[in-house]
Write a protein that holds these residues in place. Structure first.
Motif, short mmCIF file in Angstrom:
data_model
loop_
_atom_site.label_atom_id
_atom_site.label_comp_id
_atom_site.label_asym_id
_atom_site.label_seq_id
_atom_site.Cartn_x
_atom_site.Cartn_y
_atom_site.Cartn_z
N ARG A 421 0.83 -1.20 0.00
CA ARG A 421 0.00 0.00 0.00
C ARG A 421 0.86 1.25 0.00
N THR A 438 -4.23 -5.14 -0.71
CA THR A 438 -4.51 -4.95 0.73
C THR A 438 -5.55 -5.91 1.30
N GLU A 469 -7.63 -7.81 -2.18
CA GLU A 469 -8.21 -6.51 -2.53
C GLU A 469 -7.16 -5.70 -3.28
N GLU A 479 -12.45 2.89 -6.53
CA GLU A 479 -12.71 2.03 -5.39
C GLU A 479 -11.85 0.78 -5.46
N ARG A 480 -11.61 0.24 -4.28
CA ARG A 480 -10.89 -1.02 -4.22
C ARG A 480 -11.80 -2.15 -4.70
N VAL A 481 -11.17 -3.13 -5.33
CA VAL A 481 -11.91 -4.26 -5.89
C VAL A 481 -11.39 -5.54 -5.25
N THR A 482 -12.29 -6.33 -4.71
CA THR A 482 -11.91 -7.65 -4.18
C THR A 482 -11.96 -8.66 -5.31
N ARG A 483 -10.87 -9.41 -5.46
CA ARG A 483 -10.77 -10.38 -6.55
C ARG A 483 -10.54 -11.77 -6.01
N TYR A 513 -14.94 -10.67 -9.44
CA TYR A 513 -14.68 -9.37 -8.86
C TYR A 513 -15.89 -8.87 -8.08
N SER A 514 -15.61 -8.04 -7.08
CA SER A 514 -16.67 -7.58 -6.17
C SER A 514 -17.62 -6.59 -6.83
#
Length: 750
Positions: A421, A438, A469, A479-483, A513-514
């Motif tokens: 980060r 992250t 993430e 925005e952050r994306v959770t994969r 992906y989120s």
């Protein structure tokens, strides 16, 4: 020719001292105080057995493990021949003492001295009144010829060696044309040799006394003797370097130069060394009209178990690298080992200023590498600052970068945890951050880990699953994306390499992906080859890659391919090799483009070591014309080597260029080498390099003409200097103004 190894020889190689007297038989302690130097034993002699065998002696006895003999002693032990006037030793401790013309003979080397003490158990030896013929191979080929050395005693380690009351020369005659006699010497393999209280003898007569002589042992080191010449920036010049010993191992190099265009140049290089500290402080300035000044520092220090290094360089209008500019770079690192790992502290700063532009970057970092049981971890914290201004643009950034990684291996899988980060500090302008992770957890396994070695060999598949993430770089406010990522692959080989063979593999990758998007990727390829007529072969390769769906992350973006490639290698004779390569792109054909790729024809004719000719031709299927013809040839005639490189541009119907290199051409006592590089587009010789060396037997007088017509600091340079044959010397021959080799990507420079 048999290599003579002695005290100085072992020293120059940098072999270690004995750490203790363990294993020395009674009565040897007095001798060891006199015989300081130790080295590793030479290679064992073929055909010599391991047990001790006394072949000849006027008087000898073997009582238990104790051995003693005298009078023309000849023995063998542990793969070596032993000669001495007197021999004593012990077969249990494996330590033997050779007195009076002692010689230990290996396969290609001989240890020789008035007294030689050999520890066969630890593969070390020590001696006094030794002599040596140092071959380049014993110094990792840092020498380019033999050096002949004598020394009374010495001591050292693999990285440092000192001797007392010795002499050395590069002349193999007896008596030698010249010798450098010295009180003490210090040799650092790969770096330099330092001689103190030096007396230069020519034909047996002392003609010059010097407090110190420093001889570089690397090709980029400074020249030992004065140099005269002419260059575009400096005019006619003379450059000298004088070494002065100081207390202990310290010494100062005083640089006195004179250049007709710049004036006088004055410099000091202070070299210091102790058990825990070593380094170099340098300063150089031009006293004429130029404001050129250069200051630098190199420092290494041992702080207990920790190691500290510091490097700094300040340049003010340096006429060689940065005229009309100010550059200052500094870097430092402290490495502290403790526990099951080490901690690193670092500092880096770079500043530059020129007309209309200024920039500064700085990094302060701390890191730690650690292992706990089966878990390895690494953490890095880096506080980075960057500021630049000029040409109407300002760039500012200050941030803290955090990186953490941990990995562990289990019976059925491997696990990895990653966290990355960048945290902005203050305001930024015109600067993009890197991508964040992250965090991310990844599990990997193979058929070998999940089942057995046999199963994994038959079905060599791999599996990978990860969840994490992520953030795209260069997208402010995203925005952050959770994969969730799933991946499986396999690769196998079928058939026999001597006849038909098939190598194939495939990969499937699924990303979820989120933001309710998904993508999967299919990739498979195969190579079918047929081998015939010795090393000849023909092969066909197919590759297909395609992604389905959508991904919001640029790191998951995948291109598309659907193509064949063909490769033919035919060797009609041992000396001749022919090959052809081309490809067919299915996607380009579907889009109405020319599907056939460039067609490459290659050949090599190598009838012997004396000749090697390589040819290349390419056909441009897009322009439907022959685009490039290239020939590279090398020939050896006696001691003369010749190389030719030439390229013809078929699209422009003109020669693109050629270069010629001749090395080792000898007429009488003069050996010459020259290099010519012609640019066909500019229609001129862009480089002409000439070097003439007059043979002085153990030295040579060198005259160089270096003419580079393109690039930074282009122009003609003349130089004249004396070089000892055995020692490498820095020379710009063969290199352009940008530091790369001459040749334009073909021929000699390839």
């Amino acid at each position: 020719m048999r290599r003579m190894l002695g005290l100085a020889m072992a020293a120059a190689v940098g072999v270690p001292l004995c750490s203790a007297q363990t294993g020395w038989i009674p009565g040897f302690s007095r001798s060891m105080s006199a015989v300081k130097r130790q080295g590793r034993l030479p290679e064992k002699k073929q055909g010599i057995g391991e047990p001790f065998k006394l072949i000849h002696a006027d008087k000898g006895s073997v009582v238990g493990d104790d051995v003693s003999a005298s009078g023309a002693v000849h023995a063998t032990y542990k793969g070596y021949e032993i000669f001495a006037d007197k021999l004593t030793g012990n077969r249990k401790t494996k330590v033997f003492r050779l007195e009076g013309n002692g010689r230990l003979v290996g396969q290609t080397e001989t240890v020789e001295g008035a007294v030689v003490i050999v520890d066969f158990g630890n593969d070390t030896f020590a001696f006094e009144d030794g002599k040596a013929r140092i071959k380049p191979e014993r110094l990792e080929k840092r020498l380019v010829g033999d050096v002949f050395v004598k020394a009374g005693s010495g001591a050292g380690t693999q990285a440092d060696f000192t001797t007392e009351h010795g002499s050395f020369t590069t002349c193999d005659l007896d008596p030698a044309h010249f010798e450098l006699d010295y009180d003490t010497s210090r040799i650092i393999p790969g770096k330099r040799a330092e001689l103190r209280s030096v007396r230069l003898s020519i034909l047996g007569k002392t003609v010059l006394g010097l407090p110190m002589v420093v001889i570089p042992l690397n090709r980029r080191g400074p020249k030992t003797w004065p140099e005269v010449g002419q260059s575009v920036d400096e005019g006619y010049y003379i450059k000298t370097r004088v070494s002065t010993p100081l207390h202990g191992n310290d010494y100062v190099d005083t640089r006195l130069d004179y250049m007709t265009k710049l004036g006088a140049g004055l410099g000091l290089d202070y070299n210091y060394l102790s058990k825990t500290v070593n380094g170099k402080l340098s300063a150089y300035t031009i006293t004429g009209g130029s404001k050129s000044k250069v200051f630098s520092a190199q420092h290494n220090q041992k702080l207990g178990r920790a190691d500290w290094t510091l490097s700094s360089n300040y340049q003010l209008s340096d006429y060689l690298t940065a005229p009309s500019s100010t550059l200052w770079s500094t870097s430092s690192q402290l490495l502290v080992p403790w526990g099951s790992g080490n901690t690193r502290l670092g500092f880096n700063r770079f500043f530059s200023e020129s007309s209309g532009f200024k920039s500064e970057s700085q990094n302060i970092s701390i890191g730690d590498d650690r292992r706990f049981g089966g878990v390895s971890s690494r953490i890095d914290l880096n506080l980075a600052k960057s500021v630049s201004s000029g040409f109407g643009t300002d760039v500012r950034s200050q941030r803290l970068d955090v990186k953490y990684g941990a990995s562990a291996s289990f019976r059925s899988f491997d696990a990895e945890l990653t966290y990355q980060r960048g945290v902005p500090i203050g305001s930024t302008a015109n600067f993009y951050d890197a991508s964040d992770v992250t965090p991310m957890l990844t599990l990997r396994s193979t058929g070998r880990q999940l089942f057995s070695d046999g199963f994994g060999e038959r079905w060599p598949f791999s599996l990978e699953a990860s969840i994490g993430e992520l953030v795209n770089p260069s997208t402010t406010g995203s925005e952050r994306v959770t994969r969730i990522n799933l991946e499986a692959g396999i690769r196998r080989s079928e058939g026999s390499p001597k006849h038909w063979s098939l190598n194939w593999g495939g990969r499937f990758k699924q990303g979820l992906y989120s933001d309710d998007t998904a993508q999967y990727v299919l990739n498979y390829d195969s190579n079918l080859a047929y081998h015939f007529s010795g090393n000849s072969s023909v092969s066909l390769t197919y590759n297909n890659l395609r992604a389905f769906g959508f991904t919001p992350l640029s790191i998951d973006s995948t291109g598309r391919s659907d193509s064949f490639s063909f490769d033919l290698n035919y060797n009609p004779t041992k000396a001749l090799k022919l090959s052809l390569q081309t490809g067919y792109d299915v996607l380009q054909g579907d889009q109405g483009e020319v599907p056939w790729q460039f067609v490459w024809f290659r050949s090599r004719w190598n009838p012997g070591k004396w000749l090697d000719v390589n040819g290349t031709a390419s056909y441009d299927t897009f322009n439907q014309a022959w685009s490039n013809f290239r020939v590279d040839a090398g020939a050896t005639l006696g001691d003369t080597r010749m190389f030719l490189g030439a390229r013809y541009d078929g699209l422009r119907s003109q020669w693109a260029g050629f270069n010629v290199f001749v090395d080792g051409f000898r007429v009488g006592r003069v050996t010459s080498r020259f290099l010519l590089d012609y640019d066909g587009y500019m229609k001129q010789l862009v480089a002409q390099h000439y070097q003439f060396a007059y043979d002085l037997h153990c030295a040579e007088a060198v005259f160089e003409v270096i003419d580079n017509q393109v690039g930074f600091r282009s122009g003609r340079t003349l130089a004249f200097y004396i070089r000892l044959k055995a020692f490498p010397g820095g020379s710009p021959f063969g290199y352009g103004t940008r530091g790369g080799s001459i040749g334009g990507g073909y021929g000699f420079g390839n």
